[in-house]
Design an enzyme around this catalytic site. Structure first.
Site, PDB file in Angstrom:
ATOM      1  N   CYS A  71       7.718 -43.890  16.912  1.00  0.00           N
ATOM      2  CA  CYS A  71       7.489 -45.256  16.433  1.00  0.00           C
ATOM      3  C   CYS A  71       8.655 -46.174  16.772  1.00  0.00           C
ATOM      4  O   CYS A  71       8.476 -47.367  17.019  1.00  0.00           O
ATOM      5  CB  CYS A  71       7.265 -45.260  14.925  1.00  0.00           C
ATOM      6  SG  CYS A  71       8.644 -44.573  13.974  1.00  0.00           S
ATOM      7  N   HIS A 100       9.749 -44.917   9.145  1.00  0.00           N
ATOM      8  CA  HIS A 100       8.886 -45.518  10.166  1.00  0.00           C
ATOM      9  C   HIS A 100       9.443 -46.863  10.605  1.00  0.00           C
ATOM     10  O   HIS A 100      10.016 -47.601   9.793  1.00  0.00           O
ATOM     11  CB  HIS A 100       7.495 -45.714   9.554  1.00  0.00           C
ATOM     12  CG  HIS A 100       6.418 -46.071  10.529  1.00  0.00           C
ATOM     13  ND1 HIS A 100       6.243 -45.437  11.732  1.00  0.00           N
ATOM     14  CD2 HIS A 100       5.433 -47.014  10.454  1.00  0.00           C
ATOM     15  CE1 HIS A 100       5.204 -45.957  12.363  1.00  0.00           C
ATOM     16  NE2 HIS A 100       4.701 -46.922  11.615  1.00  0.00           N
ATOM     17  N   ASN A 139       1.889 -52.460  13.493  1.00  0.00           N
ATOM     18  CA  ASN A 139       2.086 -51.018  13.435  1.00  0.00           C
ATOM     19  C   ASN A 139       1.745 -50.388  14.784  1.00  0.00           C
ATOM     20  O   ASN A 139       1.233 -51.070  15.679  1.00  0.00           O
ATOM     21  CB  ASN A 139       1.205 -50.432  12.323  1.00  0.00           C
ATOM     22  CG  ASN A 139       1.740 -49.123  11.777  1.00  0.00           C
ATOM     23  OD1 ASN A 139       2.701 -48.558  12.288  1.00  0.00           O
ATOM     24  ND2 ASN A 139       1.118 -48.625  10.719  1.00  0.00           N
TER      25      ASN A 139
END
Length: 373
Positions: free
Chosen positions: A44, A305, A326
């Site tokens: 990520c 994250h 995201n």
């Protein structure tokens, strides 16, 4: 027992039944590239930071360029491997990383477009690095167990695995009819790695100074400029107002973070019900510096994250939310917002580990001298 159940049901009605559904109004919406999926990987940090840089390229040049996330991942695996070996295995070796790892990678190795380095081999259509991580770590641990008995060269072996599983490193490539090196392409994008700094807000390190934040994924010992929580929020809001997006490292392990409903909030009530908190407006906690620090030190807040803040909204009650891109794709089971999360200011205050921002977006009260690490 029956009376208790009736009372509980009535309390739920009072808490949720009379609440309103959220109606968002956009305040700032800064251009960003398409939502992607990182697949079954812990990358990520590269997907979000690449998205952040793509928005920077749009802001600087007006060009929309799909950058290769896996080019940065490939080079960062090598950096992690070196760190792991030099620390004799007493360090983390995993898929995780932070935004400054991408900046370190592009400064050393440049940028390439995704069209020339996808990181997918052998007709793969999605990413899965579980076996890759295990294979790389096995090589490193085998070397560390008996360096003098290790046949061959561990660095070459790591490179060979990366060649086979992600793709061969690139020295030159063609893009829109011109030949570039990765360093030349970095110049083409107008991205200057020295423009980007990471900010945090914790009381165990000095405010208004640079410090190494000791979190597991900070294998490269990156520096964070520490500011009070109020200042962190002000910097974020002013940057968005000026048209700059924000790279975000935060905790997404809370039950009140939902990719399905596209919302992240901090309900005031401890024993809240799901999905009611996502379907209706509920009161949120007031977040201060002390509570934030407490949640960090007891590990309720961890660096889970990284995502990309591309805008700001408010609901009908005036509550501020951040529009957060995201990297979990646009799956059909997601109810809202096409792969974006609408994150309340309370959630941001409590669960943000750090942000990365172009230092030119920061108010002049933070001098250049203080912001140059």
């Amino acid at each position: 027992m029956k009376n208790s159940l009736l009372i509980f049901t009535f309390m739920l009605f009072l808490t949720y039944g009379t609440a309103q559904k959220r109606d968002f109004k956009t305040i700032y919406d800064i251009e960003a590239t398409e939502v992607l999926s990182q697949g079954v990987t812990g990358t990520c940090w590269s997907f979000s930071t690449s998205s952040f840089l793509e928005s920077e390229i749009i802001r600087k040049t007006g060009k929309t360029i799909d950058l290769s996330e896996m080019y940065n991942v490939r080079h960062t695996y090598l950096a992690k491997a070196w760190n792991y070996v030099m620390r004799q295995g007493k360090a983390q070796f995993s898929q995780g990383g932070l935004a400054h790892d991408v900046i370190n990678s592009i400064e050393a190795h440049g940028l390439v477009p995704n069209s020339v380095f996808t990181g997918l081999v052998n007709n793969e259509t999605s990413y899965n690095h579980k076996k890759l991580e295990d294979t790389l770590k096995t090589i490193l641990d085998t070397y560390l167990k008996a360096p003098k008995k290790y046949t061959g060269n561990w660095e070459n072996d790591i490179n060979d695995i990366l060649d086979a599983k992600i793709g061969n490193d690139i020295t030159t490539f063609n893009y829109q009819g011109k030949t570039y090196t990765p360093k030349a392409f970095l110049e083409y994008t107008k991205i200057n790695p020295k423009d980007y700094i990471t900010l945090t807000s914790f009381t165990h390190i000095p405010f208004n100074e640079w410090s190494i934040l000791n979190i597991p994924d900070n294998f490269s010992n990156g520096l964070f400029y520490n500011v009070p929580l109020k200042t962190l929020v002000e910097i974020t809001n002013e940057a968005l107002k000026k048209g700059y997006t924000i790279e975000l490292d935060c905790d997404v392990s809370e039950k009140s973070f939902s990719s399905k409903y596209g919302l992240a909030i901090i309900p005031e009530q401890e024993n809240f019900e799901i999905p009611y908190i996502f379907k209706d407006i509920v009161p949120e906690k007031e977040i201060n510096q002390e509570y934030r620090q407490q949640e960090f030190e007891n590990f309720n807040t961890t660096d889970d994250h990284l995502m990309h803040i591309t805008g700001m909204l408010k609901d009908q009650n005036g509550t501020i939310f951040y529009k957060v891109k995201n990297s979990w794709g646009k799956n059909s089971d997601r109810v809202n917002y096409g792969g974006y999360i609408y994150m309340s200011e309370a959630y941001f205050k409590l669960k943000t580990i750090s942000i990365m921002v172009n230092k030119n977006a920061i108010n002049k009260k933070f001098t250049k001298k203080r912001l140059n690490n």
